[in-house]
Design an enzyme around this catalytic site. Structure first.
Site, PDB file in Angstrom:
ATOM      1  N   TYR A  42       0.830  -1.210   0.000  1.00  0.00           N
ATOM      2  CA  TYR A  42       0.000   0.000   0.000  1.00  0.00           C
ATOM      3  C   TYR A  42       0.866   1.263   0.000  1.00  0.00           C
ATOM      4  O   TYR A  42       0.384   2.342  -0.333  1.00  0.00           O
ATOM      5  CB  TYR A  42      -0.935   0.061   1.216  1.00  0.00           C
ATOM      6  CG  TYR A  42      -1.993  -1.012   1.300  1.00  0.00           C
ATOM      7  CD1 TYR A  42      -2.184  -1.942   0.269  1.00  0.00           C
ATOM      8  CD2 TYR A  42      -2.806  -1.110   2.423  1.00  0.00           C
ATOM      9  CE1 TYR A  42      -3.154  -2.931   0.377  1.00  0.00           C
ATOM     10  CE2 TYR A  42      -3.779  -2.094   2.529  1.00  0.00           C
ATOM     11  CZ  TYR A  42      -3.944  -3.004   1.508  1.00  0.00           C
ATOM     12  OH  TYR A  42      -4.902  -3.973   1.636  1.00  0.00           O
ATOM     13  N   HIS A 100       0.173 -11.702   1.686  1.00  0.00           N
ATOM     14  CA  HIS A 100      -0.834 -10.902   0.983  1.00  0.00           C
ATOM     15  C   HIS A 100      -1.535 -11.641  -0.159  1.00  0.00           C
ATOM     16  O   HIS A 100      -2.752 -11.548  -0.325  1.00  0.00           O
ATOM     17  CB  HIS A 100      -0.168  -9.626   0.441  1.00  0.00           C
ATOM     18  CG  HIS A 100      -1.123  -8.500   0.222  1.00  0.00           C
ATOM     19  ND1 HIS A 100      -0.757  -7.187   0.325  1.00  0.00           N
ATOM     20  CD2 HIS A 100      -2.449  -8.485  -0.094  1.00  0.00           C
ATOM     21  CE1 HIS A 100      -1.818  -6.413   0.079  1.00  0.00           C
ATOM     22  NE2 HIS A 100      -2.847  -7.184  -0.176  1.00  0.00           N
TER      23      HIS A 100
END
EC number: 1.1.1.346
Length: 270
Positions: A42, A100
């Site tokens: 992110y 992830h």
């Protein structure tokens, strides 16, 4: 059974950057959010760390989740990358660390990165470990590597239009918690006539209805918003109780409509 308890409600930070994410996290913490979900990819861990530090909320009261990116899965990279995340987040540990996405082309075997996550946990860098975007076959590999009792959650895309029941049922059978992301389907669920009607009948917002639905099914939710009003309203979903008829109506909206499936990352979905 899995004793890895997770808060049912949190704040997502996907796609939020710079001052926008600082403001969102600070406002969320001020309103009463206590779980903040970020990820290495992110590119906002430092800003999330800054927001938490400036919020005045004690670190021990906040549950921080981050996710390891695919380039850091190798045994010699995972722990150092997590230490870097901790520096950015201004903390000596996170509460939950997730893988992830599956390793592209299985370059790093599941057993290797799950073992490295266990090392991170043993070193006190993370209190819990888990996975994200794993199908049943990958969950089975992760369980074989570290045991279901060590997998706190599988964070998956899950909304009224993508209810992911096979994955949910398998995770449940193993005592693995489900965290739902994109629960509002990028806002599409808020315009659904069935959800709008339930919201009207309950004196609630469509977002509250969808989030309450997910929580009543036992999932953790991590909606994000940049608007104070939406952050406050979303939080109130925790007080909303839907009845069996409401739940059945939303259950009927499932149409296997997936909004995120990045090529090269996504597994073969169940």
């Amino acid at each position: 059974m899995n004793t890895n308890t997770l808060p049912a409600f949190g704040l997502g930070t996907f796609r939020l950057k710079d001052q926008v994410v600082i403001d969102s996290v600070k406002t969320g913490l001020e309103l009463g959010y206590r779980l903040v979900d970020t990820a290495q990819i992110y590119g906002n861990e430092a800003e999330v760390g800054q927001a938490i530090a400036e919020s005045g909320v004690p670190r021990d009261d906040i549950f921080i989740t981050t996710k390891i990116w695919t380039s850091n899965y190798a045994k010699d990279k995972l722990v150092p990358s997590l230490k870097e995340s901790l520096q950015k987040l201004r903390t000596d540990h996170v509460d939950l660390t997730l893988i992830h996405w599956p390793s592209p082309k299985n370059e790093v075997p599941v057993a290797e990165f799950m073992g490295a996550l266990m090392d991170a946990k043993a070193q006190g860098l993370t209190k819990r470990i888990g996975i994200s975007n794993f199908n049943i076959a990958l969950m089975q590999e992760a369980i074989a590597a570290v045991g279901a009792e060590n997998i706190a959650t599988n964070q998956i895309e899950l909304s009224p239009f993508l209810q992911n029941r096979k994955v949910v049922d398998f995770a449940r059978s193993q005592g693995i918690h489900i965290t739902s992301y994109m629960t509002l389907a990028y806002g599409k669920a808020l315009k659904d006539p069935v959800i709008e009607a339930i919201a009207q009948a309950r004196g609630a917002t469509p977002a509250q209805v969808v989030l309450a639905w997910a929580m009543q099914l036992g999932y953790a939710v991590i909606p994000s918003s940049t608007k104070r009003e939406n952050l406050a309203n979303n939080l109130l979903a925790q007080q909303l109780a839907l009845d069996d008829a409401d739940m059945a109506q939303i259950a009927a909206l499932d149409r296997n409509e997936r909004l995120t499936s990045p090529e090269g990352l996504a597994p073969v979905w169940d």
